[in-house]
Design an enzyme around this catalytic site. Sequence first.
Site, PDB file in Angstrom:
ATOM      1  N   CYS A   1      -2.460  -2.078 -15.737  1.00 44.33           N
ATOM      2  CA  CYS A   1      -2.474  -1.017 -14.741  1.00 44.33           C
ATOM      3  C   CYS A   1      -1.828  -1.463 -13.440  1.00 44.33           C
ATOM      4  O   CYS A   1      -1.924  -0.783 -12.433  1.00 44.33           O
ATOM      5  CB  CYS A   1      -3.883  -0.506 -14.492  1.00 44.33           C
ATOM      6  SG  CYS A   1      -4.999  -1.771 -13.913  1.00 44.33           S
TER       7      CYS A   1
ATOM      8  N   HIS B   1       0.831  -1.206   0.000  1.00 42.52           N
ATOM      9  CA  HIS B   1       0.000   0.000   0.000  1.00 42.52           C
ATOM     10  C   HIS B   1       0.864   1.255   0.000  1.00 42.52           C
ATOM     11  O   HIS B   1       0.667   2.166  -0.807  1.00 42.52           O
ATOM     12  CB  HIS B   1      -0.924  -0.021   1.218  1.00 42.52           C
ATOM     13  CG  HIS B   1      -1.785   1.199   1.314  1.00 42.52           C
ATOM     14  ND1 HIS B   1      -1.428   2.314   2.024  1.00 42.52           N
ATOM     15  CD2 HIS B   1      -2.974   1.476   0.737  1.00 42.52           C
ATOM     16  CE1 HIS B   1      -2.371   3.233   1.904  1.00 42.52           C
ATOM     17  NE2 HIS B   1      -3.322   2.748   1.126  1.00 42.52           N
TER      18      HIS B   1
END
Lengths: 876, 876
Positions: A831, A453
Amino acid sequence: MKYVYLFSEGDASMRELLGGKGANLAEMTKIGLPVPQGFTISTEACTKYYEDGKQINDSIMAEIMENIVKMEEITGKKFGDLENPLLVSVRSGARASMPGMMDTILNLGLNEEVVKVMAEKSGNARWAYDCYRRFIQMYSDVVMEVGKKYFEQLIDKMKEEKGVKLDVELTADDLKTLAEQFKAEYKAKIGKDFPSDPKEQLIGAVKAVFRSWDNPRANVYRRDNDIPYSWGTAVNVQAMAFGNMGDDCGTGVAFTRDPATGEKKLMGEFLTNAQGEDVVAGVRTPMPIAQMAEKFPEAFAQFENVCKILEDHYRDMQDMEFTVEHGKLYMLQTRNGKRTAAAALKIACDLVDEGMIDEKQAVLMIDPRNLDTLLHPQFDAKALKDAKPAARALGASPGAACGKIVFTAEDAKVWKARKEKVILVRLETSPEDIEGMKASQGILTARGGMTSHAAVVARGMGTCCVSGCSAITNFNEEAKTFELAGKTYKEGDVISIDGSTGNIYDGAIPTVDATISGDFGRIMAWADKYRALGVRTNADTPKDAAKARELGAEGIGLCRTEHMFFEGNRIDAFREMICSDTVEEREAALNKILPMQQGDFEKLYEALEGNPVTIRFLDPPLHEFVPTSEYDIEQLAKAQGKTTAQIKAIIASLHEANPMMGHRGCRLTVTYPEIAKMQTRAVIRAAINVQNRHPEWKVVPEIMIPLVGEAKELKFVKGIVVATADEEIALAKSDLKYEVGTMIEIPRACITADEIAKEAEFFCFGTNDLTQMTYGFSRDDAGKFLTAYYDTKIFENDPFAKIDQNGVGKLMDIAVKLGRGVRENMHCGICGEHGGDPSSIEFCHKIGLSYVSCSPFRVPIARLAAAQAQLKNPRN
Amino acid sequence: MKYVYLFSEGDASMRELLGGKGANLAEMTKIGLPVPQGFTISTEACTKYYEDGKQINDSIMAEIMENIVKMEEITGKKFGDLENPLLVSVRSGARASMPGMMDTILNLGLNEEVVKVMAEKSGNARWAYDCYRRFIQMYSDVVMEVGKKYFEQLIDKMKEEKGVKLDVELTADDLKTLAEQFKAEYKAKIGKDFPSDPKEQLIGAVKAVFRSWDNPRANVYRRDNDIPYSWGTAVNVQAMAFGNMGDDCGTGVAFTRDPATGEKKLMGEFLTNAQGEDVVAGVRTPMPIAQMAEKFPEAFAQFENVCKILEDHYRDMQDMEFTVEHGKLYMLQTRNGKRTAAAALKIACDLVDEGMIDEKQAVLMIDPRNLDTLLHPQFDAKALKDAKPAARALGASPGAACGKIVFTAEDAKVWKARKEKVILVRLETSPEDIEGMKASQGILTARGGMTSHAAVVARGMGTCCVSGCSAITNFNEEAKTFELAGKTYKEGDVISIDGSTGNIYDGAIPTVDATISGDFGRIMAWADKYRALGVRTNADTPKDAAKARELGAEGIGLCRTEHMFFEGNRIDAFREMICSDTVEEREAALNKILPMQQGDFEKLYEALEGNPVTIRFLDPPLHEFVPTSEYDIEQLAKAQGKTTAQIKAIIASLHEANPMMGHRGCRLTVTYPEIAKMQTRAVIRAAINVQNRHPEWKVVPEIMIPLVGEAKELKFVKGIVVATADEEIALAKSDLKYEVGTMIEIPRACITADEIAKEAEFFCFGTNDLTQMTYGFSRDDAGKFLTAYYDTKIFENDPFAKIDQNGVGKLMDIAVKLGRGVRENMHCGICGEHGGDPSSIEFCHKIGLSYVSCSPFRVPIARLAAAQAQLKNPRN
């Protein structure tokens, strides 16, 4: 199979076989430059050496011996000869330049008799013994792994005894004594006499160079620079030219242009009466190359001429090593010089303007990865020189930062408000930390890899991030302390981190701001002219989207809507949704979010000005959104008219053993269709509004369904999306078009892509998750064993940073072929974080993807890498 | 495209198109049995109905109308005709029989006028109005979904008013009044008059049958019985024969052999003056079929003859429905009858002995899944009849059990010691619970799927297990309580669980023991004669291995060594290993385990008597082994000379976000090679010892490396194994052979199987993990959303129970082809739980696997399923 080549047998095209240094020595020989002759043992011999269990086999050994004889004929000198002894240097030389990564030995061929004869015949005993003591020291260090320091201690002792400060002040006798002491030291450490047979010395040296291919710093360098272990290194055996024969001798290194700025002027250093390693080692201060013109006018003129020849020949800035022996120039090496990104751009543009190369060549000569340094602040190079990193972890988001340590996102915001510069240090970050991450100069995490993250979000923001620092121990968020490299850090302590190298420094290192020159624009324009791949960006906010557009993004390839649920009081409504008992309650909560999300999308469409925007529907498991603090739980319970026990029970029920493979992605829509309905309404209403405000644009939202593994799953979710979207469009009497596609991020989706393509209007590879599932590696946990995987060479690269072409890539290729077999010309993008990695971009180009999508600051890298891919492998 | 077939147009071979019932009605027509004529609307019409959005399209409608005309011609009766009205039954009939799953309508064609004429002309007004009221009730219920209960209330009221007990005691007038009341009820509920046009009635009924294909109980039945949703159901429209025209009429059902025991004698029931549904509904008590011989001698003789003809024709036990109308027999249905496993074996053997079928046909006629009931205790059928399950979850390991609830493995052992029968109830089980699981009659878990720890281990032990019971709430291990279906259960409460159906009952239901007959042995011998696949077992203990050998296993396909680390005080040594700081400490701890593990292996080899034994090296993440209780942590700290804080820090460091994708399998060997070394020594030493003791056997251990995703990974681990093994073999001066192979359980291993096969001497598919990674589903978490996936028909089966052939299977096929391309004839097996599932076994046979390996009690199922696969798709 031929393993050994004389310099006169090769040329620059044989780089793979001879290594960069060997090929260029051959090329310089070919074009008639003054090169001490010798031979190159090929990279294939190195590979064979490892295959044979670290042995030089008989046939290669025989070939080396033959070539020694040939070399002796060419030079007219002989190994061990007392009349005319041959001395050689032995140097490594890989296909790709790896400066300072491997080892070098000079003056090989010396022994007790040879040195004596050499001293007598040259009348320069000092020189002879200087060579000898250098050789013993280098050989002991490089071949036998007796540490340098033992020899340096002896030198220091000798200088002290003699009351001198510099090596050059030692006399022939001093050096002779030193050589004796060195050999005694060798025998003490190794238990055998120092080898006196030059051939034995040579084989030892060759093996040492081969071995050095596998030393830890070479392994790290290769990983950092995408150099495969399988390439191997060549070994160059070259007759010595002596820069240490007196004051009419010397040695130097030089660049044809300034490697820092790219300015066209000769740059370099020269040291009188010295051998190569002295310049690097800083034993004495060398003179700037310009001064050489005064001291060695003839040799300098020769050298200037050689520089011109070499630049014209290679059509690139050259980095050279040379020696002057009694006024005569000898070239020891040339290569295309390493340079800063700014210099690379300037040199490429200048070479085009000088008519040396064309635009395509200019595009091809820039390393896309270097562009990062132009777009982010960097440490001041001078300050960095003396800084020793306290630790090294993953360079997860480039740039350099320096600030005071804070331990929570909340603190980051508070400190920022009082104008403090902070580095946010966390075990790992979560979506709740985003505001705090924005408030920080840099982010440092103890856990997590290149697609954690922290890494992903920091790259998106363009904020420097170092992740997965396992050297951080006893991290204590409550006490606000952690330990690193033996020191306890507390809140407010200053550290500096480098998100490009992954280095972490104790204390402050000043940074310099990013600067983009006009050359950057020229190169980017040329790249855009030649590339076939589209370049989009991963952006969730209008600010990021605008930045990416500025850097050349042609659309949004991934808007992660989950981040939108955390802003302001939306998270309250979203938590209400999660804790609802009925569909009606869920819908009521979602209706509070709908206008806010619609507003976000409108701003995104505005920022994109009619360029495509791909919106991925909610992906993470719901437990990522629930409150963790007692206070927040109480607030939520009050808002919902529930007890805290009830809320806690709901939160507990969301717990998953393996959340990465749990209830997330489109699985959420299957269980809670109302979430997808709300998101569809937000996407479509926003698009209709923006289209109405800007009739000159063509707004075509692309709705992307995550984590699809089965065609029926997509069919079900698409059914909900299409019904909702069409209802909205009809209600608004609009003729808006939209597309519904899917992420391809589950292995099963690749294998059944033909079925999925019947439903999906586009594919976009989510290579982060696809890599996780294909390997069965959790990106959050892989850090624990990846180091062992690098050490054992099972892995040479982080598969989360660079697409694993044999596995993940094969699945991608299968998916594209199966998908387009059903839906010809469907657009397929990527992506995942790999969309910003040059070698992965080249792979995406090859398998025919339509576009790559990457974080805003990687857009220029992607544009350039895409152009290079097309120039190397043209496709329609 | 033809969608409708007269009975005279079909035959038994057209089962797929006409459904089982339709095909058999056509076949009976063809062989001249007395069948009321009619037509079948095909299963394809049903599929089309769903494709067209639940509409019968015009062309199918037209075909139905045409066939009504043809039927009217054949029967000489006409819909709505006042002279000779046609009445029909409308029944569903799928390809596979789904008894009671879908709906039936009788007497269709009646309306106000027709019934009046029928009453008059027949002189049997009671019959006519009996038919009419039945029709209205059934039509209202099945087609319009007005609940049955409203009509039953009216009947009860009428019986009360008239002071009678049975339906047959009601008069014609009573029934006429009832029909009026029914129609009024219909109008009140639906808001429209009851339809009087027979064609409108028919179309309504056909749609209702199609619709019934998708009702919840049909969906559950299909999932339990592997029947694809895509098959659809046919609709049979048949002229009525009337069993309710008086006392010379009746209706019955019968089997040609006893479906419970297989005994060759006619079994069944007959009810005078009744229609079909009365027998099932239990309105009156029917007579045994034998009594029919006395009351209807002529019809009975006819029926006996038909039974003989049908059994000879179908060469299997038949289950029939028939009606006697004024003494004349009409056949309404025949099918191969459902039977118990014991009956199935006896019938198959008897049919072979009677010369009706051959061995191959006998093998093909047994449903392998039914064998489970022979091998495990079952609930007493009579006691079960009245029992209503409190809840239903996953039938994870077959058999039935009844006992007192305990909450911990420790308690299970204690209670067992005092002779109590217990059911162990846990949230989920872990390797620490194994001893307690062994002490229990059955295991019930609140979480986890078909491949959860509890399910896998219980199947291995042959212990009944129901898993994933999400109906269990507020599970409180400390208080020893949980809630289920509104009741709070505490320790010592009695429950009964059925591991075949997944049913959970409050209180005690008596069980009957497993019984295996001689027929079982005969069928198994025939199966072994015809199968091509080998059958091995997953067994970790000599006891399980011996059981599996007894049930026919030809080797061990998977020995999970991790379970061996939990026994006795080994876990202490293993925990020491985990908490060691140095390699030496780890090795010292492992050396304590070595002799014990070697002893285990010796016993396994002994049990296998020279048959192959595949030993999988340590697989689970280390955190599964660490202590959780404060006491155990203290003990470990003492033993290690560490503080509890240090031990806790080590345990914390083992925490993983997604342990399923974490530091486990061969990744453990890469970081801790000493574990693999110890296991290799144990395997090899044990094999040498047993080989020496039994020179008549050929002991060839197969060492299996788990979780390999990359060839270099296997190469590295194999290097360690081979070096250690060869050292042991040389030391013992033995000539032992061994193989080193790998689990194929990571998608990347499938895609790169050619590379991996260069190192692996065999492959074994770990389809549990492969399914997890291919779908990106954690088996521990998928329970949360799989129900929604079944409800939306995205999934029809649990991919953890039945191989997903399109995705996981495709990867397996790729892997076998790539692997054998490199290493011809390498043996490839499967040891995931799918190895015991018949449809998965057929798939494994088709892709050319060498063997399947399953838990011991599934071995007979696998042998039979393997034989059937070969008989259906012969391979070399």
